[in-house]
Design a protein around this motif. Structure first.
Motif, PDB file in Angstrom:
ATOM      1  N   TYR A 120       0.838  -1.208   0.000  1.00 54.22           N
ATOM      2  CA  TYR A 120       0.000   0.000   0.000  1.00 54.22           C
ATOM      3  C   TYR A 120       0.872   1.258   0.000  1.00 54.22           C
ATOM      4  O   TYR A 120       0.596   2.219  -0.735  1.00 54.22           O
ATOM      5  CB  TYR A 120      -0.919  -0.005   1.229  1.00 54.22           C
ATOM      6  CG  TYR A 120      -1.709   1.265   1.388  1.00 54.22           C
ATOM      7  CD1 TYR A 120      -2.833   1.503   0.611  1.00 54.22           C
ATOM      8  CD2 TYR A 120      -1.331   2.238   2.309  1.00 54.22           C
ATOM      9  CE1 TYR A 120      -3.562   2.676   0.748  1.00 54.22           C
ATOM     10  CE2 TYR A 120      -2.054   3.413   2.456  1.00 54.22           C
ATOM     11  CZ  TYR A 120      -3.163   3.620   1.669  1.00 54.22           C
ATOM     12  OH  TYR A 120      -3.875   4.786   1.802  1.00 54.22           O
TER      13      TYR A 120
ATOM     14  N   ARG B 278       2.665   1.721  -3.482  1.00 51.79           N
ATOM     15  CA  ARG B 278       1.843   1.927  -4.678  1.00 51.79           C
ATOM     16  C   ARG B 278       2.018   3.317  -5.292  1.00 51.79           C
ATOM     17  O   ARG B 278       2.188   3.423  -6.515  1.00 51.79           O
ATOM     18  CB  ARG B 278       0.368   1.635  -4.381  1.00 51.79           C
ATOM     19  CG  ARG B 278      -0.473   1.642  -5.645  1.00 51.79           C
ATOM     20  CD  ARG B 278      -1.895   1.184  -5.396  1.00 51.79           C
ATOM     21  NE  ARG B 278      -2.710   1.316  -6.584  1.00 51.79           N
ATOM     22  CZ  ARG B 278      -3.007   0.338  -7.421  1.00 51.79           C
ATOM     23  NH1 ARG B 278      -2.541  -0.868  -7.197  1.00 51.79           N
ATOM     24  NH2 ARG B 278      -3.760   0.554  -8.471  1.00 51.79           N
TER      25      ARG B 278
ATOM     26  N   ASN C  44      -2.779   2.520 -13.918  1.00 51.92           N
ATOM     27  CA  ASN C  44      -3.659   1.731 -13.045  1.00 51.92           C
ATOM     28  C   ASN C  44      -3.782   0.291 -13.530  1.00 51.92           C
ATOM     29  O   ASN C  44      -3.787  -0.640 -12.730  1.00 51.92           O
ATOM     30  CB  ASN C  44      -5.037   2.384 -12.925  1.00 51.92           C
ATOM     31  CG  ASN C  44      -4.987   3.648 -12.104  1.00 51.92           C
ATOM     32  OD1 ASN C  44      -4.160   3.800 -11.218  1.00 51.92           O
ATOM     33  ND2 ASN C  44      -5.876   4.575 -12.406  1.00 51.92           N
ATOM     34  N   TRP C  45      -3.861   0.101 -14.849  1.00 50.11           N
ATOM     35  CA  TRP C  45      -3.947  -1.255 -15.388  1.00 50.11           C
ATOM     36  C   TRP C  45      -2.667  -2.020 -15.077  1.00 50.11           C
ATOM     37  O   TRP C  45      -2.715  -3.195 -14.689  1.00 50.11           O
ATOM     38  CB  TRP C  45      -4.198  -1.208 -16.897  1.00 50.11           C
ATOM     39  CG  TRP C  45      -4.382  -2.577 -17.482  1.00 50.11           C
ATOM     40  CD1 TRP C  45      -5.539  -3.280 -17.558  1.00 50.11           C
ATOM     41  CD2 TRP C  45      -3.363  -3.415 -18.034  1.00 50.11           C
ATOM     42  NE1 TRP C  45      -5.307  -4.506 -18.129  1.00 50.11           N
ATOM     43  CE2 TRP C  45      -3.978  -4.621 -18.429  1.00 50.11           C
ATOM     44  CE3 TRP C  45      -1.998  -3.271 -18.235  1.00 50.11           C
ATOM     45  CZ2 TRP C  45      -3.270  -5.670 -19.016  1.00 50.11           C
ATOM     46  CZ3 TRP C  45      -1.287  -4.316 -18.811  1.00 50.11           C
ATOM     47  CH2 TRP C  45      -1.922  -5.497 -19.198  1.00 50.11           C
TER      48      TRP C  45
ATOM     49  N   LEU D 180      -0.544  -1.510 -12.602  1.00 49.63           N
ATOM     50  CA  LEU D 180      -0.480  -1.807 -11.170  1.00 49.63           C
ATOM     51  C   LEU D 180      -1.434  -2.939 -10.796  1.00 49.63           C
ATOM     52  O   LEU D 180      -1.086  -3.803  -9.985  1.00 49.63           O
ATOM     53  CB  LEU D 180      -0.790  -0.558 -10.353  1.00 49.63           C
ATOM     54  CG  LEU D 180       0.298   0.526 -10.361  1.00 49.63           C
ATOM     55  CD1 LEU D 180      -0.213   1.795  -9.715  1.00 49.63           C
ATOM     56  CD2 LEU D 180       1.550   0.036  -9.668  1.00 49.63           C
ATOM     57  N   ASP D 181      -2.622  -2.942 -11.378  1.00 51.82           N
ATOM     58  CA  ASP D 181      -3.598  -3.986 -11.065  1.00 51.82           C
ATOM     59  C   ASP D 181      -3.174  -5.353 -11.598  1.00 51.82           C
ATOM     60  O   ASP D 181      -3.566  -6.382 -11.051  1.00 51.82           O
ATOM     61  CB  ASP D 181      -4.976  -3.626 -11.625  1.00 51.82           C
ATOM     62  CG  ASP D 181      -5.581  -2.416 -10.925  1.00 51.82           C
ATOM     63  OD1 ASP D 181      -5.147  -2.090  -9.795  1.00 51.82           O
ATOM     64  OD2 ASP D 181      -6.490  -1.783 -11.513  1.00 51.82           O
ATOM     65  N   ASN D 182      -2.387  -5.359 -12.670  1.00 54.12           N
ATOM     66  CA  ASN D 182      -1.962  -6.615 -13.307  1.00 54.12           C
ATOM     67  C   ASN D 182      -0.483  -6.907 -13.097  1.00 54.12           C
ATOM     68  O   ASN D 182       0.112  -7.661 -13.873  1.00 54.12           O
ATOM     69  CB  ASN D 182      -2.289  -6.571 -14.800  1.00 54.12           C
ATOM     70  CG  ASN D 182      -3.768  -6.578 -15.055  1.00 54.12           C
ATOM     71  OD1 ASN D 182      -4.432  -7.568 -14.797  1.00 54.12           O
ATOM     72  ND2 ASN D 182      -4.293  -5.458 -15.520  1.00 54.12           N
ATOM     73  N   GLU D 183       0.112  -6.332 -12.066  1.00 53.97           N
ATOM     74  CA  GLU D 183       1.548  -6.488 -11.815  1.00 53.97           C
ATOM     75  C   GLU D 183       1.962  -7.961 -11.731  1.00 53.97           C
ATOM     76  O   GLU D 183       2.942  -8.377 -12.356  1.00 53.97           O
ATOM     77  CB  GLU D 183       1.923  -5.766 -10.520  1.00 53.97           C
ATOM     78  CG  GLU D 183       3.373  -5.901 -10.135  1.00 53.97           C
ATOM     79  CD  GLU D 183       3.718  -5.166  -8.851  1.00 53.97           C
ATOM     80  OE1 GLU D 183       4.859  -5.326  -8.399  1.00 53.97           O
ATOM     81  OE2 GLU D 183       2.867  -4.443  -8.307  1.00 53.97           O
TER      82      GLU D 183
END
Length: 182
Positions: A26, A29, A48-49, A51-54
């Motif tokens: 957290y 990020r 954002n994509w 980070l969400d799919n790291e």
């Protein structure tokens, strides 16, 4: 009334997390987002994509590498098998009866050893599936592999090797090299 104490990791903004890893993720990020924004020209949707799919992106880059079962993974498997045995459910009878063999013979699925072009095609196919057949994004990810993976490491504190330890290691290696030549 039951008394129960739990420990939490609380960040400066008041968010509470059960594990240190969750709290660190957290806190890191925004650092990752800044690094990715610098890389992609402040495209917030793409950042954002990413980070969400790291995890999926990292797994796709690693998909052509042969994986070995680590000691910690083997211990996790043994604990899971013990938990199944402790449950005593008849549905787990096969697992309980063959726990030792399962733990001993567990291997990750085999990976075909291909040449560089085959590996590149496998990685591209993985990104095409991940991005919903967006060839431009898949090509961008492959072209910026090192930068993207480095951005995902933003905020990780790397421990520096002490000068004494580096000196001692260099001395040891020199001694070992001298022994080999003699």
């Amino acid at each position: 009334m039951t008394l129960e104490l739990t420990s939490k990791f609380v960040t400066a903004d008041g968010k509470a997390f059960d594990t240190k890893a969750e709290a660190m993720d957290y806190l890191r990020r925004p650092l990752k987002a800044a690094a990715l924004n610098k890389l992609n020209g402040n495209n917030e949707e793409l950042t954002n994509w990413l980070l969400d799919n790291e995890d999926s992106i990292g797994a796709t880059f690693e998909s052509t590498k042969i994986r070995r079962v680590t000691k910690s993974e083997k211990k996790q498997l043994e604990k899971a098998l013990e938990a199944a045995a402790a449950a005593g459910d008849k549905a787990f009878a096969f697992l309980i009866d063959n726990a030792a063999a399962i733990a001993e013979s567990f291997r990750w699925p085999s990976v075909k050893r291909g040449d560089a072009t085959e590996q590149a095609a496998t990685i591209k196919a993985g990104f095409m599936a991940l991005t919903g057949d967006n060839a431009e994004l898949a090509d961008w990810l492959i072209g910026n592999k090192d930068s993207v993976l480095e951005a995902f490491q933003a905020g990780v504190q790397k421990r520096e090797v002490s000068p004494k330890a580096a000196e001692a290691l260099a001395k040891y290696r020199a001694e070992q090299a001298a022994k080999k030549t003699a």
